[in-house]
Design an enzyme around this catalytic site. Sequence first.
Site, PDB file in Angstrom:
ATOM      1  N   HIS A 305      43.335  35.462  42.185  1.00  0.00           N
ATOM      2  CA  HIS A 305      42.261  34.320  42.032  1.00  0.00           C
ATOM      3  C   HIS A 305      41.749  33.885  43.366  1.00  0.00           C
ATOM      4  O   HIS A 305      42.261  34.052  44.333  1.00  0.00           O
ATOM      5  CB  HIS A 305      43.186  32.972  41.617  1.00  0.00           C
ATOM      6  CG  HIS A 305      41.958  31.991  40.761  1.00  0.00           C
ATOM      7  ND1 HIS A 305      41.509  31.184  41.843  1.00  0.00           N
ATOM      8  CD2 HIS A 305      41.555  32.037  39.673  1.00  0.00           C
ATOM      9  CE1 HIS A 305      40.693  30.269  40.797  1.00  0.00           C
ATOM     10  NE2 HIS A 305      40.636  31.094  39.633  1.00  0.00           N
ATOM     11  N   ASP A 362      44.353  33.991  32.660  1.00  0.00           N
ATOM     12  CA  ASP A 362      43.915  35.149  31.698  1.00  0.00           C
ATOM     13  C   ASP A 362      44.943  36.192  31.481  1.00  0.00           C
ATOM     14  O   ASP A 362      44.982  36.906  30.818  1.00  0.00           O
ATOM     15  CB  ASP A 362      42.703  35.928  32.355  1.00  0.00           C
ATOM     16  CG  ASP A 362      41.551  35.001  32.028  1.00  0.00           C
ATOM     17  OD1 ASP A 362      41.382  34.255  30.959  1.00  0.00           O
ATOM     18  OD2 ASP A 362      40.510  35.002  32.433  1.00  0.00           O
TER      19      ASP A 362
HETATM   20  N1  ACO Z   1      44.694  44.039  41.544  1.00  0.00           N
HETATM   21  C1  ACO Z   1      44.846  44.509  42.577  1.00  0.00           C
HETATM   22  N2  ACO Z   1      44.280  43.916  43.807  1.00  0.00           N
HETATM   23  C2  ACO Z   1      43.603  43.157  43.925  1.00  0.00           C
HETATM   24  C3  ACO Z   1      43.408  42.307  42.859  1.00  0.00           C
HETATM   25  C4  ACO Z   1      43.836  42.661  41.532  1.00  0.00           C
HETATM   26  N3  ACO Z   1      43.968  41.962  40.439  1.00  0.00           N
HETATM   27  N4  ACO Z   1      42.929  41.016  43.231  1.00  0.00           N
HETATM   28  C5  ACO Z   1      42.397  41.313  44.480  1.00  0.00           C
HETATM   29  N5  ACO Z   1      43.114  42.325  44.834  1.00  0.00           N
HETATM   30  C6  ACO Z   1      43.152  43.017  46.386  1.00  0.00           C
HETATM   31  C7  ACO Z   1      41.807  43.523  46.778  1.00  0.00           C
HETATM   32  O1  ACO Z   1      41.871  45.002  46.506  1.00  0.00           O
HETATM   33  C8  ACO Z   1      41.665  42.983  48.203  1.00  0.00           C
HETATM   34  O2  ACO Z   1      42.736  43.992  48.870  1.00  0.00           O
HETATM   35  P1  ACO Z   1      42.401  44.713  50.353  1.00  0.00           P
HETATM   36  O3  ACO Z   1      42.588  43.552  51.315  1.00  0.00           O
HETATM   37  O4  ACO Z   1      43.617  45.689  50.651  1.00  0.00           O
HETATM   38  O5  ACO Z   1      40.890  45.036  50.239  1.00  0.00           O
HETATM   39  C9  ACO Z   1      42.465  41.659  48.323  1.00  0.00           C
HETATM   40  O6  ACO Z   1      43.377  41.725  47.240  1.00  0.00           O
HETATM   41  C10 ACO Z   1      41.640  40.589  47.921  1.00  0.00           C
HETATM   42  O7  ACO Z   1      40.868  40.702  47.132  1.00  0.00           O
HETATM   43  P2  ACO Z   1      39.337  40.245  46.980  1.00  0.00           P
HETATM   44  O8  ACO Z   1      38.818  41.016  45.887  1.00  0.00           O
HETATM   45  O9  ACO Z   1      38.719  39.991  48.157  1.00  0.00           O
HETATM   46  O10 ACO Z   1      39.736  38.741  46.562  1.00  0.00           O
HETATM   47  P3  ACO Z   1      38.801  37.766  45.643  1.00  0.00           P
HETATM   48  O11 ACO Z   1      39.327  36.464  46.105  1.00  0.00           O
HETATM   49  O12 ACO Z   1      37.332  38.064  46.396  1.00  0.00           O
HETATM   50  O13 ACO Z   1      38.666  37.980  44.367  1.00  0.00           O
HETATM   51  C11 ACO Z   1      39.264  38.120  42.106  1.00  0.00           C
HETATM   52  C12 ACO Z   1      39.512  37.269  43.294  1.00  0.00           C
HETATM   53  C13 ACO Z   1      37.924  38.269  41.527  1.00  0.00           C
HETATM   54  C14 ACO Z   1      39.915  37.044  40.887  1.00  0.00           C
HETATM   55  C15 ACO Z   1      40.310  39.113  42.083  1.00  0.00           C
HETATM   56  O14 ACO Z   1      41.749  38.819  42.371  1.00  0.00           O
HETATM   57  C16 ACO Z   1      40.318  40.067  40.628  1.00  0.00           C
HETATM   58  O15 ACO Z   1      39.410  41.158  40.841  1.00  0.00           O
HETATM   59  N6  ACO Z   1      41.073  39.793  39.759  1.00  0.00           N
HETATM   60  C17 ACO Z   1      41.440  40.720  38.705  1.00  0.00           C
HETATM   61  C18 ACO Z   1      40.236  40.014  37.665  1.00  0.00           C
HETATM   62  C19 ACO Z   1      40.683  38.636  36.966  1.00  0.00           C
HETATM   63  O16 ACO Z   1      41.897  38.678  36.530  1.00  0.00           O
HETATM   64  N7  ACO Z   1      39.842  37.818  36.952  1.00  0.00           N
HETATM   65  C20 ACO Z   1      39.836  36.318  36.374  1.00  0.00           C
HETATM   66  C21 ACO Z   1      39.874  35.268  37.333  1.00  0.00           C
HETATM   67  S1  ACO Z   1      40.417  33.863  36.960  1.00  0.00           S
HETATM   68  C22 ACO Z   1      38.910  33.421  35.972  1.00  0.00           C
HETATM   69  O17 ACO Z   1      37.968  33.741  36.357  1.00  0.00           O
HETATM   70  C23 ACO Z   1      39.070  32.508  34.829  1.00  0.00           C
END
Ligand code: ACO
Length: 426
Positions: A305, A362
């Site tokens: 998140h 979710d």
């Molecule tokens: N699975 C695997 N790796 C992940 C995930 C995940 N779900 N989420 C983040 N990471 C990793 C990224 O690859 C990144 O790794 P790195 O440092 O090696 O490059 C690191 O964690 C940071 O990730 P970001 O994408 O920069 O985190 P950000 O805060 O921008 O993204 C987000 C948040 C979009 C929610 C992300 O965690 C994600 O894509 N989650 C899966 C989708 C999801 O469940 N969305 C619902 C969110 S809740 C809502 O909107 C109601």
Amino acid sequence: MSNQAELILDGKSYQFPVIVGSENEKAIDIGKLRDLTGYVTYDVGYKNTGVTKSAITYLDGENGILKYRGYSIEELAQKSNFLEVAYLLIYGELPTVDQYRDFDAAIDKHSMIHEDVKKILDGFPSFAHPMGVLSSLVCSLTAFYPESLEPNPTPEQIDHSIIRLMAKMPTMVAWAYKKSKGRPVNYPINSLEYCANFLHMMFANPTEKYIVDPVVSEALNVLLILHADHEQNCSTSTVRIVGSSQASLYGSVSAGINALWGPLHGGANQEVIEMLDEIKASGIKTKDYIEKVKTKEVRLMGFGHRVYKNFDPRAKIIKKACDDILSKLGVNDPVLEIAKELEQAALNDPYFVERKLYPNVDFYSGIIYRALGIPTNMFTVMFALGRLPGWIAQWKELRENKEPIGRPRQIYVGNVSKTYVNIENR
Ligand code: ACO
């Protein structure tokens, strides 16, 4: 604590006021930065940018705290109902008995939608994704209620638009579903409460009597409350930025629905269940799936998140509700076990621990929706139904505070000087 921040640029010192929120959140007010220095800030994805002062929702991602108007999400989910929470978010206080009765009655009065909306609905192919259908139907309200387009609406006009949207949204959501099934739509029954009425419009068929199961209605109530607002997330920021151009409530919320649709935002609940089904169908072991996540072949949907970096309080409530509801309904969904195994494996793995990745709202909501009989392509639509009062409250706050049009800056990195050459000479 200092109430000024000092910035030194090109050898010159500038002072900027520090502002502090009611929960002690601190920000540097850079409103005069460009005027004073010629510089702008650079913050892709707005990770460090506060765009507004809001009195609606407080969330503390480090400590897993979420409050609507000062009330904890745990207490509201346990004791309140969705309509009461909607009133709280939109009008700022929990309603008195009279206020609640009036709000409920006003919503009942406006729950029907114009018959011509059916013609719009008929224009969609039955395989259309219901999120696209819903966003179009919400926007179509601008045509049926052109007074909603008034750029400077009176408080009464704003209230009218709010009540209409709260009242018609369940009908539009249910009709979007009926369209996808090729079934006749149901009209609202105002004697039923908000969630029960919605379930009736979703699941009643002309062929048999439909009795709303109170377990299902109560579960829906909790899910809607948990999704009702989440401060300046992607869809809410969209609603606010569209609203800042003095666009109507319906146009702004329609844009918010589209923002919510994406798989990184509200679309994640659909992606989670698809991921779990795929794991089950392929027979891949959860530890092998986790390895694929770590090599970035796939994302673990429902994990991580932008703001919660410890735990998502909504996920805790939902996980417990998931166990309770499935057992009350006697549903045995094998993907629940897969979800729990994935969660355990991830929570004990340094990849997830180091990146502070925890289950979000979710991760378990799709499993509950499926147990309630709601099909996968409707999950994000259900999220939109829950988020509606939050979008409305944020739009209303923006308009009442007369916030200026949202218009970020950029850092241009394109070509500097090119000379035009006629097409035949290129
Ligand atoms: N699975 C695997 N790796 C992940 C995930 C995940 N779900 N989420 C983040 N990471 C990793 C990224 O690859 C990144 O790794 P790195 O440092 O090696 O490059 C690191 O964690 C940071 O990730 P970001 O994408 O920069 O985190 P950000 O805060 O921008 O993204 C987000 C948040 C979009 C929610 C992300 O965690 C994600 O894509 N989650 C899966 C989708 C999801 O469940 N969305 C619902 C969110 S809740 C809502 O909107 C109601």
